[in-house]
Design an enzyme around this catalytic site. Structure first.
Site, PDB file in Angstrom:
ATOM      1  N   ASP A 138     -10.191   2.331   1.917  1.00 55.78           N
ATOM      2  CA  ASP A 138     -10.188   1.787   3.281  1.00 55.78           C
ATOM      3  C   ASP A 138     -10.627   2.857   4.279  1.00 55.78           C
ATOM      4  O   ASP A 138     -11.397   2.586   5.206  1.00 55.78           O
ATOM      5  CB  ASP A 138      -8.785   1.314   3.674  1.00 55.78           C
ATOM      6  CG  ASP A 138      -8.363   0.059   2.956  1.00 55.78           C
ATOM      7  OD1 ASP A 138      -9.242  -0.758   2.616  1.00 55.78           O
ATOM      8  OD2 ASP A 138      -7.151  -0.123   2.742  1.00 55.78           O
ATOM      9  N   LYS A 140       0.800  -1.228   0.000  1.00 54.90           N
ATOM     10  CA  LYS A 140       0.000   0.000   0.000  1.00 54.90           C
ATOM     11  C   LYS A 140       0.836   1.282   0.000  1.00 54.90           C
ATOM     12  O   LYS A 140       0.389   2.313  -0.504  1.00 54.90           O
ATOM     13  CB  LYS A 140      -0.957   0.000   1.194  1.00 54.90           C
ATOM     14  CG  LYS A 140      -2.043  -1.062   1.086  1.00 54.90           C
ATOM     15  CD  LYS A 140      -3.024  -0.964   2.234  1.00 54.90           C
ATOM     16  CE  LYS A 140      -4.141  -1.990   2.067  1.00 54.90           C
ATOM     17  NZ  LYS A 140      -5.160  -1.862   3.124  1.00 54.90           N
ATOM     18  N   GLY A 156      -0.295  -1.763  15.010  1.00 57.91           N
ATOM     19  CA  GLY A 156       0.126  -1.677  13.624  1.00 57.91           C
ATOM     20  C   GLY A 156       0.466  -0.265  13.220  1.00 57.91           C
ATOM     21  O   GLY A 156       0.000   0.706  13.840  1.00 57.91           O
ATOM     22  N   SER A 157       1.288  -0.143  12.171  1.00 58.89           N
ATOM     23  CA  SER A 157       1.663   1.192  11.684  1.00 58.89           C
ATOM     24  C   SER A 157       1.824   1.204  10.171  1.00 58.89           C
ATOM     25  O   SER A 157       2.468   2.091   9.624  1.00 58.89           O
ATOM     26  CB  SER A 157       2.970   1.655  12.345  1.00 58.89           C
ATOM     27  OG  SER A 157       4.027   0.733  12.093  1.00 58.89           O
ATOM     28  N   GLY A 158       1.225   0.215   9.485  1.00 58.48           N
ATOM     29  CA  GLY A 158       1.284   0.155   8.042  1.00 58.48           C
ATOM     30  C   GLY A 158       0.151   0.907   7.384  1.00 58.48           C
ATOM     31  O   GLY A 158      -0.503   1.765   8.002  1.00 58.48           O
ATOM     32  N   GLY A 159      -0.109   0.579   6.118  1.00 56.57           N
ATOM     33  CA  GLY A 159      -1.113   1.314   5.355  1.00 56.57           C
ATOM     34  C   GLY A 159      -2.498   1.253   5.947  1.00 56.57           C
ATOM     35  O   GLY A 159      -3.210   2.261   5.999  1.00 56.57           O
ATOM     36  N   MET A 160      -2.924   0.070   6.407  1.00 62.33           N
ATOM     37  CA  MET A 160      -4.264  -0.035   6.978  1.00 62.33           C
ATOM     38  C   MET A 160      -4.346   0.686   8.312  1.00 62.33           C
ATOM     39  O   MET A 160      -5.369   1.302   8.632  1.00 62.33           O
ATOM     40  CB  MET A 160      -4.647  -1.506   7.144  1.00 62.33           C
ATOM     41  CG  MET A 160      -6.115  -1.712   7.417  1.00 62.33           C
ATOM     42  SD  MET A 160      -7.133  -1.201   6.006  1.00 62.33           S
ATOM     43  CE  MET A 160      -8.717  -0.978   6.811  1.00 62.33           C
TER      44      MET A 160
END
Length: 273
Positions: free
Chosen positions: A106, A70, A129-133
């Site tokens: 999203d 992402k 978490g710290s990614g795209g989502m």
């Protein structure tokens, strides 16, 4: 009636580390219901630049983007719509005659589901978490007025950066931290190597009010299963995937299906083929 696949059929696709069947079944069912000359296929890749080059060169109309692509896909695109630029994360590519634009549906899905759940903005939350989502979730919560949040992420670059971007706290490990709203935006519980992993400890889940898992495969992760057993309110990744896929469908085709058609396609997509 949907035309048979031929040279004029428009191709849409998805790219994910672990491709599932939901998107293909959802989109293809809507094409059938609406008589559209489109076809949708899921793919994975170990060469993202080549895959995106194929989208451009072959005239693929739309491409859904899932973990872990992402953010990595952004330099390969020609531009970003506001929804993607705001959080530097892309889950949808639209190809207009070779010009690739990134979107993020999203964010819209998360915002709608949290609002529908009626969770008060004053509610503290913990987001793993710290990614795209995770970015989409944090941005949606901030937009809804949630000011009391903590980002839990082992990545010492992206974790603090995400927290700082939205005015939340950060810590590398969960520790004893709990909150009324728990959100998992990591692969923990996703089909594959971490399918049996519990995103939060049992006592942390027992102490919360709402369990929110962005993982859509399986439909009920270990985290949601334990939360359900404790009688908690649930927000599931399968709900997110329907709403975000609907907005992708509209971007690709220019057609907005009726609610009845969306319900039918979602039910069809959830069935085991």
């Amino acid at each position: 009636m949907k035309p048979p696949i031929g040279r004029d059929t428009t191709l849409c696709m998805s790219l994910a580390a672990r491709p599932g069947n939901f998107g293909s079944r959802f989109h293809n069912r809507l094409y059938e219901l609406l008589g559209l000359d489109f076809v949708y296929k899921a793919f994975t890749t170990t060469d993202l630049p080549a895959a995106i080059g194929g989208v451009r060169a072959l005239g693929v109309r739309g491409c859904a983007i899932s973990m872990p692509f992402k953010e990595a896909v952004i330099p390969l695109l020609d531009g970003l719509a506001a929804s993607a630029a705001a959080i530097a994360s892309v889950n949808t590519i639209v190809n207009d005659a070779g010009v690739l634009t990134g979107y993020n549906t999203d964010y819209l899905a998360v915002r709608e589901l949290v609002a529908q759940a009626g969770i008060a903005p004053a509610t503290p939350f913990v987001l793993r978490g710290s990614g795209g989502m995770a970015k989409a979730v944090a941005a949606a919560l901030k937009g809804l007025g949630f000011d009391h949040g903590r980002i839990v992420a082992r990545n010492t670059a992206t974790g603090p950066a995400l927290a700082a971007a939205y005015g939340y706290a950060w810590q590398a490990g969960l520790g004893e931290r709990s909150a009324p709203l728990l959100i998992n935006a990591t692969p923990l519980g996703m089909r594959g190597p971490e399918e049996n992993a519990l995103a939060f400890p049992e006592d942390t889940i027992q102490a919360c009010d709402t369990a929110f898992d962005v993982v859509a495969m399986p439909a009920e992760t270990p985290f949601l299963a334990r939360a359900r057993a404790h009688g908690k309110r649930l927000i599931a990744g399968t709900d997110i995937i329907v709403l975000q896929a609907l907005e992708q469908f509209v971007l690709y085709t220019g057609v907005r299906p009726s609610e009845a058609h969306v319900r039918e396609a979602a039910a069809f997509a959830r069935e085991t083929p």
